[in-house]
Design a protein around this motif. Structure first.
Motif, short mmCIF file in Angstrom:
data_model
loop_
_atom_site.label_atom_id
_atom_site.label_comp_id
_atom_site.label_asym_id
_atom_site.label_seq_id
_atom_site.Cartn_x
_atom_site.Cartn_y
_atom_site.Cartn_z
N GLY A 132 0.77 -1.24 0.00
CA GLY A 132 0.00 0.00 0.00
C GLY A 132 0.80 1.29 0.00
N TRP A 133 2.10 1.25 -0.38
CA TRP A 133 2.87 2.49 -0.39
C TRP A 133 3.49 2.78 -1.75
CZ3 TRP A 133 8.06 2.14 -1.53
CH2 TRP A 133 8.69 0.91 -1.30
N ALA A 184 -0.78 -1.07 7.23
CA ALA A 184 -1.48 -0.01 7.96
C ALA A 184 -0.59 1.23 8.12
CB ALA A 184 -1.93 -0.52 9.32
N ILE A 185 0.70 1.01 8.39
CA ILE A 185 1.63 2.14 8.58
C ILE A 185 1.93 2.80 7.22
CG2 ILE A 185 3.97 2.79 9.29
CD1 ILE A 185 3.87 0.37 11.25
N CYS A 186 2.32 1.97 6.23
CA CYS A 186 2.77 2.51 4.93
C CYS A 186 1.65 3.23 4.18
CB CYS A 186 3.34 1.39 4.07
SG CYS A 186 4.85 0.71 4.72
N SER A 187 0.43 2.65 4.22
CA SER A 187 -0.66 3.25 3.45
C SER A 187 -1.06 4.62 4.00
CB SER A 187 -1.87 2.32 3.42
OG SER A 187 -2.28 2.02 4.73
N GLN A 188 -0.72 4.88 5.29
CA GLN A 188 -0.97 6.22 5.84
C GLN A 188 0.21 7.15 5.57
OE1 GLN A 188 -2.55 6.69 9.85
NE2 GLN A 188 -3.28 4.57 9.79
N TRP A 189 1.42 6.59 5.67
CA TRP A 189 2.63 7.43 5.51
C TRP A 189 2.86 7.82 4.06
CZ3 TRP A 189 8.14 5.09 5.26
CH2 TRP A 189 9.09 6.13 5.16
N LEU A 190 2.86 6.81 3.16
CA LEU A 190 3.13 7.06 1.73
C LEU A 190 2.02 6.42 0.89
CD1 LEU A 190 6.91 6.06 1.72
CD2 LEU A 190 6.05 8.39 1.68
N PRO A 191 0.80 6.95 0.91
CA PRO A 191 -0.28 6.29 0.16
C PRO A 191 0.02 6.25 -1.34
CG PRO A 191 -1.00 8.43 1.00
CD PRO A 191 0.36 8.19 1.57
N ILE A 192 -0.06 5.06 -1.89
CA ILE A 192 0.27 4.87 -3.31
C ILE A 192 -0.70 5.61 -4.22
CG2 ILE A 192 -1.00 2.69 -3.48
CD1 ILE A 192 1.13 1.72 -5.45
N SER A 193 -1.98 5.68 -3.79
CA SER A 193 -2.99 6.34 -4.63
C SER A 193 -2.65 7.81 -4.83
CB SER A 193 -4.37 6.19 -4.01
OG SER A 193 -4.34 6.66 -2.67
#
Length: 1086
Positions: free
Chosen positions: A189-190, A292-301
């Protein structure tokens, strides 16, 4: 699920500058302003590259997804080439970076070098495409300037680099500092572009974001003492800035989560200001916590969306080069189009949505949807009023039913027994009849409903390039052969599809019944669609087969045909298991042909229904669609029909045991298979050097034909230029028929001249002297890789008539030269070995003699007024053709006696039928058959060989399974070309060639033998001669000693040849032993 209302979408469709039409191109494994993103996904498997072509045509930009471990694959190169050919701008996503950390366990420094290497490889592909384009344009300019200037050719010095240095190509390449590269791990997710970290660190370090953006990727490092960014990290042994500021942080996060270091994780989460739920933190799988951490820190979208909006163009930014390329079909240039057509370029460039702008739409493919999925067939939620109305109706029906039941109970009286029985019986009969009719009605209505439900509806996948498309609008459908230059003579430029128009070839009118907004699988009804948008159009299945151009202006040309990377090569014959299902199968195949852009559906001469697909995976998908969606019947599928080609080679210098031919002692041969195969019938002379002389059945003409193998370069040249040869044939036909065609384009003439020069360069030597000028035809189908030459006196016909240097043929051969060409076409279409097309063969007609009758026919047809001479000749006809049977002569005598009293016109018309249409048929037909036979015997006089279709195969495998991969390749007649180790990994890349005939089940076998550690990519490459002679038998002592008397070891070429002959129902010479028993001696037979 639609998150945004349709009304909002319609509003966004009108803001053209905020539209982004993009497609995702991948290989098999893996702001304040509001924007409308039309995202088209395309399959990654090489068999479905045709789907990529249909998607690319409708887009302005594309996202190219590359695996961080595997790097640049053949499919990556293919999609880059497709994007380049369609002039659309690509951006890059390097995905699966988590595999570098978790699987390959690379350090951040190693990962940086690996990523840098991938970028260089991708840019090398783009650079090669750019270089070829610049050099091509420069060559064109030079040819133009040469025609104008009179400079001596000796004074010019060719400099290859001249055009490249002056052209700016910096915008073409992928570089993180340009903002067109995102590094990502979609599964975790990042994703990020370096501008995110540039903004982040500019505040911490105190360096401007613009400076960081330029230096975060590249040979730079941070001097912490001086707080300056310095150049030359490698020479000074320092960490690159990208490793120090970006990768180290990601690697440390992964390490902490995978090792379950709670303190470190809490510290990272707090410093980043994130909120992680307790459920994710306590989850048994660390990947969930990481996501959970990566998708908030560096969201790929966010990363991909910002790159798409900032770097990819809107429909308003379409380039003039792309517009001209779309409008110019074949070899035509933009300047050669009619003025009314050239004016449409401004409509393309403006992408105008005004009411006065001409509507131009391109349909790239037709796709099938279930009729139940269409918006008007969907169940919709009821309103409150409808619910109340239905409730009232239900109450009323219930009350009526109760009242009817009560009335029946009151009216029932106990009558007499007899009458009750009769009444009861008649009542039962009537009731049964009513019940039966009601059941029939219910079954009929159910069948009709089921048929309606099963029906597939076709929707056109299209893009509006200009104007506003409205529901119910009438519009022109322009076929691929439509020519605005011809139609504008019949129609005015201002006419519309609503007018009553004269019949124009390749143009029809249709009504746009429904317009749809494509929301994944959902379809939403639209009333109108402005320029720049992608849409679905209903009701075009009867007007568009696969793709088409739609326009309200008859001056609009058809768009350039789609460029498909995959070549359909795999054929199977299909038939229904129950013969009664044949109509459904035929209908299903028609629907499949319309729904798939690459598949071909044929009916062969044998009556077989054949599917031609791009590969094994594509074939399976087509068969599943046919069974489950389109035909909905059980089908039987034949073994794959493998295409072969037939050719000839130079006589070999050594035999099968590598002994020089001619020096060994010949011994008695027990079975002369080769001699039997090449038996020459009586009346045909074959010289020692392969010249075949044969006469027509009525002995009026004699042909001498020789076959020679063409050099490989010439065969390749003919294959590459098949479209140009087809254009030449069309031009020559129109010149012969004295048709007034539009002026031949200068660019086309230059290409034909260049093609002729290349042929002359490759056909050098004594035996090819003047061969290019003597080319009579190409074949098969007048555009194939075989050549027919004329090398006899008195004939000057040529395929180069369109260059303007040919004289109109007036010799005695004029009327029958087409018969010779037709015989050649038939001979090259099916060779003598197994009726497969020929390839790389040159036939030379060295003698064509015609007797007096034939000459008389030719000369008299030029002057049909000389009736007396013809009449006299008719009377003599019986004596000239007395070589026929007695019955034949009587028939001819009757015909000639009947034709005497006729008028001169009828005599001249009938003379051909009587004079040379003897018991052997018309003379032209005899010539065709004789030429075909001459070509076949000339071919058999030389060493014949089969040519197999070959795949190039690229396999990625680790060292431990390398041996198994080689074992599978050698078992299937494969040949390894190259093996190299991928830098920084333990993966080997094997490049090999494999016959298509041996490729079925190859991918599955490789996966099974290697436990899924290796997977091949197969792409059709070329045709290759099978070295073994299919008719070989041992003839020398050494061959007998080596191969034995029977020589029954497997001959690959003979195996293929016999398989094809069996399939086609041709004679196969083979010994079949049934019920074999071991020989018993007398002593044991007790």
């Amino acid at each position: 699920m639609v998150l945004t209302s349709v009304g909002k979408m319609v509003g966004l469709q009108k803001k053209t500058s905020g539209i982004r039409n993009i497609c995702i191109l991948a290989h098999v494994d893996h702001g304040d302003q509001e924007y409308l993103i039309n995202l088209i996904d395309s399959p990654g498997h090489v068999d479905f590259s045709s789907e990529v072509s249909t998607a690319v045509r409708l887009c302005d930009g594309c996202i190219i997804v590359v695996d961080a471990v595997e790097g640049v694959c053949p499919q990556t190169q293919a999609v880059l080439r497709q994007a380049w050919l369609e002039n659309i701008r690509p951006v890059l996503v390097i995905n699966k970076i988590d595999r570098l950390i978790v699987e390959l366990k690379l350090t951040p420094q190693e990962a940086y070098l690996h990523l840098k290497n991938i970028l260089e490889q991708i840019n090398a592909v783009t650079g090669a495409l750019f270089t070829s384009k610049v050099l091509e344009e420069r060559a064109e300019k030079e040819t133009e300037s040469e025609s104008i200037s009179d400079a001596a050719p000796g004074d010019q010095i060719y400099d290859w680099s001249a055009g490249l240095e002056d052209t700016d190509d910096s915008h073409l390449y992928f570089s993180p500092d340009h903002g067109n590269v995102v590094f990502a791990s979609a599964i975790d997710g990042w994703g990020f572009g370096i501008e995110h970290f540039a903004k982040l660190y500019s505040q911490k370090i105190g360096i401007k974001p613009a400076v960081l953006l330029k230096t975060l990727w590249g040979d730079y490092y941070l001097n912490t003492k001086a707080k300056k960014i310095m150049k030359g990290d490698q020479s000074k042994g320092k960490k690159p800035l990208f490793v120090q500021l970006v990768l180290d942080n990601i690697w440390s996060l992964y390490e902490a989560v995978m090792k379950r270091d709670k303190e470190k994780i809490e510290k990272i989460v707090t410093s980043l200001g994130l909120k992680i739920g307790a459920r994710e933190s306590r989850h048994a799988d660390p990947k969930v916590h990481l996501n959970a951490i990566c998708s908030q820190w560096l969201p790929i979208s966010d990363a991909v969306l910002s790159m798409v909006c900032n770097k990819l163009p809107s429909p308003l930014d379409i380039t003039a080069e792309r517009v001209e390329k779309l409008m110019c079909v074949g070899a035509r240039t933009f300047d050669s189009l009619p003025p009314e057509t050239q004016e449409l370029k401004s409509a393309f460039m403006k992408c105008s949505s005004e009411g006065t702008a001409p509507v131009i739409v391109f349909v790239s493919k037709m796709f099938a949807v279930d009729a139940k999925a269409l918006p008007h067939n969907k169940p919709r939620p009821l309103t409150q009023e409808e619910i109340a109305h239905r409730r009232e109706l239900a109450k009323r029906r219930h009350a009526e039913k109760l009242a009817a039941n009560q009335g029946n109970e009151l009216s029932e009286k106990p009558p007499g027994e007899n009458s009750s029985e009769v009444t009861g019986n008649t009542g039962d009969t009537k009731g049964e009849e009513q019940q039966l009719t009601s059941q029939v009605d219910i079954m009929t209505s159910k069948a009709v409903k089921q048929e309606a439900d099963n029906k597939e509806s076709f929707i056109a996948f299209a893009r509006v390039f200009s104007g506003i498309v409205q529901r119910g609008q009438k519009i022109f459908v322009l076929g691929p052969k439509y020519d605005p230059a011809e139609s504008l003579h019949k129609l005015s430029c201002q006419c519309s599809a609503t007018n009553d128009l004269p019949l124009v070839p390749h143009m029809t009118c249709c009504t746009l019944e429904n317009l749809y907004l494509l929301m994944g699988r959902e379809l939403e009804d639209l009333e109108e669609v402005p320029a720049g948008n992608v849409l679905g159009i209903g009701g075009l299945q009867d007007f568009v087969l696969k793709s088409a151009t739609l326009s309200t202006s008859p001056a609009c040309p058809p768009f350039t045909p789609l460029n498909f990377e995959a070549t359909p090569i795999v054929r199977v014959a299909v038939e229904p298991k129950h013969p009664s299902d044949m109509p459904q199968l035929v209908r299903g195949m028609k629907l499949l042909n319309q729904a798939d852009p690459c598949v071909q559906v044929l009916i062969q001469e044998t009556g077989e229904h054949v599917l031609v697909t791009a590969g094994e995976v594509h074939l399976q998908r087509c068969l599943d669609d046919l069974k489950e969606r389109f035909a909905k019947v059980q089908i039987s599928v034949s073994a794959p029909i493998i295409p072969f080609r037939e050719t000839i080679t130079r006589p070999p210098k050594v035999d099968m045991v590598n002994e020089e031919i001619g020096k060994q002692q010949k011994i008695a041969v027990i079975h002369q298979t080769k001699e039997d195969q090449n038996k020459i019938p009586e009346g045909i002379q074959v010289d020692s050097d392969g010249l075949v002389t044969i006469s027509t059945p009525n002995k009026q003409a004699t042909l001498s034909v020789r076959a020679m193998p063409l050099p490989e370069e010439v065969t390749r040249l003919l294959e590459e230029n098949s479209d140009l040869i087809r254009t030449m044939e069309q031009l020559n036909t129109s010149l012969n028929e004295d048709k007034k065609t539009h002026e031949i384009n200068q660019k086309t003439l230059d290409r034909i001249k260049e093609f002729k020069q290349k042929l002359e360069q490759n056909l050098q030597g004594r035996k090819w002297r003047n061969a290019v000028d003597q080319i009579w035809s190409f074949g098969p189908r007048k555009c194939g890789p075989n050549i027919l030459l004329h090398n006899f006196e008195g004939y000057t016909g040529s395929v180069w008539q369109c260059l303007g240097n040919a004289v109109k043929e007036v010799s005695k051969y004029k009327d029958f030269d087409n018969s010779i060409v037709s015989g050649f076409q038939l001979a090259t279409l099916s060779g003598p070995m197994c009726e497969e097309p020929l390839m790389g063969v040159c036939f030379t007609v060295e003698k064509w003699e015609m007797n007096k009758v034939g000459e008389m026919l030719s000369t008299s047809s030029q002057d049909s007024g000389e009736c007396d001479a013809i009449e006299h000749q008719l009377n003599e006809d019986t004596t000239l053709t007395s070589g026929c049977t007695e019955v034949c002569s009587v028939n001819e005598h009757q015909d000639s006696s009947q034709s005497v009293p006729k008028s001169p016109e009828k005599i001249s018309k009938h003379k051909g039928e009587v004079l040379l249409a003897d018991c052997y048929g018309p003379f032209s037909g005899q010539l065709i058959a004789t030429m075909k036979e001459a070509c076949r015997y000339a071919l058999q006089a030389k060493p014949q060989r089969l040519m197999a279709a070959m795949y190039t195969c690229e396999i990625m495998a680790t060292a431990e399974v390398l041996g198994r991969v080689y074992a599978v390749l050698s078992k299937r007649e494969g040949r390894v070309l190259q093996e190299e180790m991928k830098e920084g990994t333990d993966v080997f890349i094997i490049k090999a060639v494999l016959p298509v005939a041996e490729s079925f089940g190859f991918a599955d076998e490789i996966r099974k033998r290697t436990s899924g550690l290796a997977s091949p990519q197969l792409v059709f490459s070329h045709w290759e001669i099978i070295s073994s002679d299919p008719f070989w038998v041992p003839t020398t002592e050494e061959e007998y000693l080596h191969f034995g008397e029977k020589a029954d070891s497997e001959n690959q070429a003979r195996k293929y040849m016999n398989a094809v002959r069996k399939r086609k129902g041709l004679y196969v010479e083979e010994k079949i032993v049934e019920h074999a028993e071991k020989q018993r001696t007398l002593s044991r037979n007790k």
